[in-house]
Write a protein that holds these residues in place. Structure first.
Motif, PDB file in Angstrom:
ATOM      1  N   ALA A 133      50.358  42.052  20.807  1.00  0.00           N
ATOM      2  CA  ALA A 133      50.557  40.634  20.530  1.00  0.00           C
ATOM      3  C   ALA A 133      51.628  40.042  21.442  1.00  0.00           C
ATOM      4  O   ALA A 133      51.478  38.917  21.939  1.00  0.00           O
ATOM      5  N   ALA A 134      52.693  40.789  21.690  1.00  0.00           N
ATOM      6  CA  ALA A 134      53.756  40.309  22.584  1.00  0.00           C
ATOM      7  C   ALA A 134      53.231  40.128  24.005  1.00  0.00           C
ATOM      8  O   ALA A 134      53.541  39.134  24.670  1.00  0.00           O
ATOM      9  N   ILE A 135      52.429  41.073  24.468  1.00  0.00           N
ATOM     10  CA  ILE A 135      51.849  40.954  25.815  1.00  0.00           C
ATOM     11  C   ILE A 135      50.917  39.757  25.882  1.00  0.00           C
ATOM     12  O   ILE A 135      50.950  38.972  26.842  1.00  0.00           O
ATOM     13  N   PHE A 136      50.075  39.574  24.850  1.00  0.00           N
ATOM     14  CA  PHE A 136      49.158  38.436  24.837  1.00  0.00           C
ATOM     15  C   PHE A 136      49.914  37.113  24.870  1.00  0.00           C
ATOM     16  O   PHE A 136      49.586  36.222  25.656  1.00  0.00           O
ATOM     17  N   PHE A 137      50.918  36.960  24.017  1.00  0.00           N
ATOM     18  CA  PHE A 137      51.645  35.699  23.971  1.00  0.00           C
ATOM     19  C   PHE A 137      52.457  35.456  25.238  1.00  0.00           C
ATOM     20  O   PHE A 137      52.634  34.308  25.658  1.00  0.00           O
ATOM     21  N   LEU A 185      52.104  49.262  17.821  1.00  0.00           N
ATOM     22  CA  LEU A 185      51.190  49.028  18.946  1.00  0.00           C
ATOM     23  C   LEU A 185      50.573  47.642  18.877  1.00  0.00           C
ATOM     24  O   LEU A 185      50.427  46.970  19.906  1.00  0.00           O
ATOM     25  N   TRP A 186      50.197  47.196  17.676  1.00  0.00           N
ATOM     26  CA  TRP A 186      49.657  45.848  17.534  1.00  0.00           C
ATOM     27  C   TRP A 186      50.716  44.798  17.868  1.00  0.00           C
ATOM     28  O   TRP A 186      50.407  43.763  18.464  1.00  0.00           O
TER      29      TRP A 186
END
Length: 111
Positions: free
Chosen positions: A10-14, A5-6
């Motif tokens: 992180a993928a969505i944020f980047f 999930l983290w």
């Protein structure tokens, strides 16, 4: 599972960060009467998202208030027979379980 999930977060944020970096050009939003707003495209998208969020919440407020008043009314009608039954009871030594501590599926209101 927690690390997965983290990693997804992180993928969505980047991905969104890369979108912001790739869209730094100025965009002009034309309003009525010849007024215009020039800002970076990311700010225009963010403002549109925030405005949509605000309008959505504002549209839900009447339903939330109606739901809240219905919940209060249901709770008052549920407690009224219990207090009347306890007041007219001739045997105070037998104590019944309060039915308001039992949560029925219809009692969950989400507020």
């Amino acid at each position: 599972m927690k690390y997965l999930l983290w990693l997804l977060k992180a993928a969505i944020f980047f991905t969104l960060f890369a979108f912001a970096l790739n869209n730094q050009q100025d965009a002009t939003v034309h309003f009525f009467f010849g007024t215009a707003w020039t800002a970076p495209l990311v700010l225009v998208v963010l403002a549109a998202f925030a405005l949509g969020l605000f309008v959505g919440v504002l549209g839900m407020v009447p339903r939330w208030l109606k739901h809240r008043s219905a919940a209060r009314e249901a709770q008052a009608t549920q407690q009224a027979p219990n207090t009347a039954a306890n007041a007219t009871s001739a045997a105070p030594a037998v104590k019944e379980q309060n039915s308001s501590s039992i949560i029925a599926p219809g009692d969950v209101h989400g507020i």
